[in-house]
Design an enzyme around this catalytic site. Sequence first.
Site, PDB file in Angstrom:
ATOM      1  N   ASP A 183       0.839  -1.200   0.000  1.00  0.00           N
ATOM      2  CA  ASP A 183       0.000   0.000   0.000  1.00  0.00           C
ATOM      3  C   ASP A 183       0.879   1.257   0.000  1.00  0.00           C
ATOM      4  OD1 ASP A 183      -2.034   1.959   0.721  1.00  0.00           O
ATOM      5  OD2 ASP A 183      -3.226   0.309   1.543  1.00  0.00           O
ATOM      6  N   THR A 203      -6.884   3.772  -1.986  1.00  0.00           N
ATOM      7  CA  THR A 203      -6.664   2.360  -1.669  1.00  0.00           C
ATOM      8  C   THR A 203      -7.696   1.425  -2.298  1.00  0.00           C
ATOM      9  OG1 THR A 203      -5.543   2.905   0.370  1.00  0.00           O
ATOM     10  CG2 THR A 203      -6.552   0.729   0.256  1.00  0.00           C
ATOM     11  N   LYS A 258      -5.890  -4.009   5.681  1.00  0.00           N
ATOM     12  CA  LYS A 258      -7.155  -3.261   5.675  1.00  0.00           C
ATOM     13  C   LYS A 258      -8.248  -4.156   5.104  1.00  0.00           C
ATOM     14  CE  LYS A 258      -4.737   1.062   4.612  1.00  0.00           C
ATOM     15  NZ  LYS A 258      -4.507   2.100   3.596  1.00  0.00           N
ATOM     16  N   ASP A 259      -9.469  -4.001   5.594  1.00  0.00           N
ATOM     17  CA  ASP A 259     -10.564  -4.825   5.074  1.00  0.00           C
ATOM     18  C   ASP A 259     -10.778  -4.576   3.582  1.00  0.00           C
ATOM     19  OD1 ASP A 259     -11.946  -2.336   5.166  1.00  0.00           O
ATOM     20  OD2 ASP A 259     -13.002  -2.857   7.007  1.00  0.00           O
ATOM     21  N   ASP A 302      -1.253  -0.217  -4.731  1.00  0.00           N
ATOM     22  CA  ASP A 302      -2.575   0.327  -5.030  1.00  0.00           C
ATOM     23  C   ASP A 302      -2.506   1.778  -5.492  1.00  0.00           C
ATOM     24  OD1 ASP A 302      -1.704   1.089  -2.493  1.00  0.00           O
ATOM     25  OD2 ASP A 302      -3.715   1.115  -1.635  1.00  0.00           O
ATOM     26  N   HIS A 303      -1.429   2.460  -5.178  1.00  0.00           N
ATOM     27  CA  HIS A 303      -1.200   3.857  -5.574  1.00  0.00           C
ATOM     28  C   HIS A 303       0.170   4.239  -5.065  1.00  0.00           C
ATOM     29  CE1 HIS A 303      -1.923   4.739  -1.360  1.00  0.00           C
ATOM     30  NE2 HIS A 303      -3.051   4.058  -1.449  1.00  0.00           N
TER      31      HIS A 303
END
Length: 546
Positions: free
Chosen positions: A42, A81, A163-164, A338-339
């Site tokens: 992430d 995210t 993270k969920d 993700d970024h």
Amino acid sequence: MRKLGIAFLAGLVACSPSSTNAQDARPLRPDAPRLIVAISVDQLSADLFDEYRPHFTGGLKRLAAGTAYRNGYQSHAATETCPGHSTLLTGKRPATNGIVANTWLDQNAPRTDKTIYCAEDEKVSGSTSRAYTVSPAHLNAQTLGDRLKAVSPASRNVAVGGKDRSAVMMGGRNVDQRWYRQGNGFATDLKDAGVPRSVTLTNQAVAAVLGQPRPALEPPALCAPKAREYVLSPSLTVGNGRMDRAAGDFSGFTRSPEFDGATLALAAALAQEMALGRGQATDVLSISLAATDYVGHAYGSGGMEMCLQMLALDRELGDFLAQLDRSGVDYAVVLSADHGGMDIPERLRDKGIVGAARADAGLEPGEFGKLLAPQIGQSGNILRGFGIGGDIWVDQSVPAAQRPAVLRAAKERYAAHPQVYAAFTRDEIMAVPMPAGPVDKWTVIQRVRASFDPTRSGDLIVVLKQYISPIAAPSSGYAATHGSPWDYDRRVPILFWRKGSRPVASDQPVETIDIMPTLAAMIGLAVQPDSIDGKCLPAVGVACPR
Ligand code: ZN
């Protein structure tokens, strides 16, 4: 630090495999790897990867010696995210998979709370955007694991994340296990999947480590030159942090390599306990590592803290891969992000980026709308949004007949602000064809189009100029961020690795939506080309369909 890493937990979870996939199962092609490991780091920008690449000695060094694309792109503008994770294993952009932001506004939602979280099911009664019911309901796409299980029922699909929303977007709908951080440990939303012993042991180990204070890390020589303090507010200084924390400080735990160590340890333990990759059918294990994101948000990406995090991540990934090696499983890895992210503007200015600045607090949609309203014959809160830049909605209280005029005025005033690059209306964005061609050459509105779904996105999209941070006033844990269409937020590494693969270092711009079709070709999974936006990458050494 490493006492919560893989090496530590592997000894604890020395239980025999509780399951393998069925004996009579077959791989979809004989040379398919039996385990796909998809890792998302992430906020790992390509800038960070390029900077630290020469210094990696562990897992990131190994993965970078496979097929390494240093110019991967989360090609869309909404570099958050949830959208980012939604592209990794679906092959679809946010515009077509529906995950346009971490949160959006649905003013017609059948509940009082009109804020919708990307990984919730708001139809469950009692669910709110804060106390939500975790669900993949919003994802309008199948993941690699979903597709694989549809044709290979013996295959398992397991997701583990910090993270969920990351675990949900990488795993999809049909998952055997899904675990993510909730409270001070790992939890699941799956009712009937049982609690593997790995999870119980990992949560016990996390609690034990958290109960102890953590001393400051000794900075390696590489990190020492980055030790310069920036006082961002009377109570917030960043730049020379060394990850010490008090006993019980879970926030401090998450913004440190301890968190990734725990996540990887859980993933490795689950792989062992479930005997992933030891049957004939290919299994999928997706892992999202959140600590780099929390470190980036809390301290920025250019200081001592991120240096310590990058080097620890490399070591933890090395330990994780070594654990997989010991299992003897034939596995393939893809690692991406993700970024990316933008450093704190204060440090960027010292590096010569003179225009780097924090956004004017008056750009926040609620505030902006309050000032605008009386000037155009309106009153009250006419604009809504989540922070500065990105999606903005005209409030439902504005009568339909007046909405076009409000939108026109908001666009004009936003565009005139010296920190704003552009403000695009829904009609302007929808008039742009879905972008194709070299992703590094797309215009800004093309990037916006790639994460725009007219049923969920804002009435207006505001894009700040490059190096304007949307954080007007930094606070503890939130000094720097991402979310813009600029390349520091879009460009991410994409690394494919399999034992025996020859090194390919590529500068070619590719997209994260290319990952899924490439992995599908590797394992012999047929994918209808018109069901995805990405394309298979032959340079990875797979037989792409023609
Ligand atoms: Zn993220």
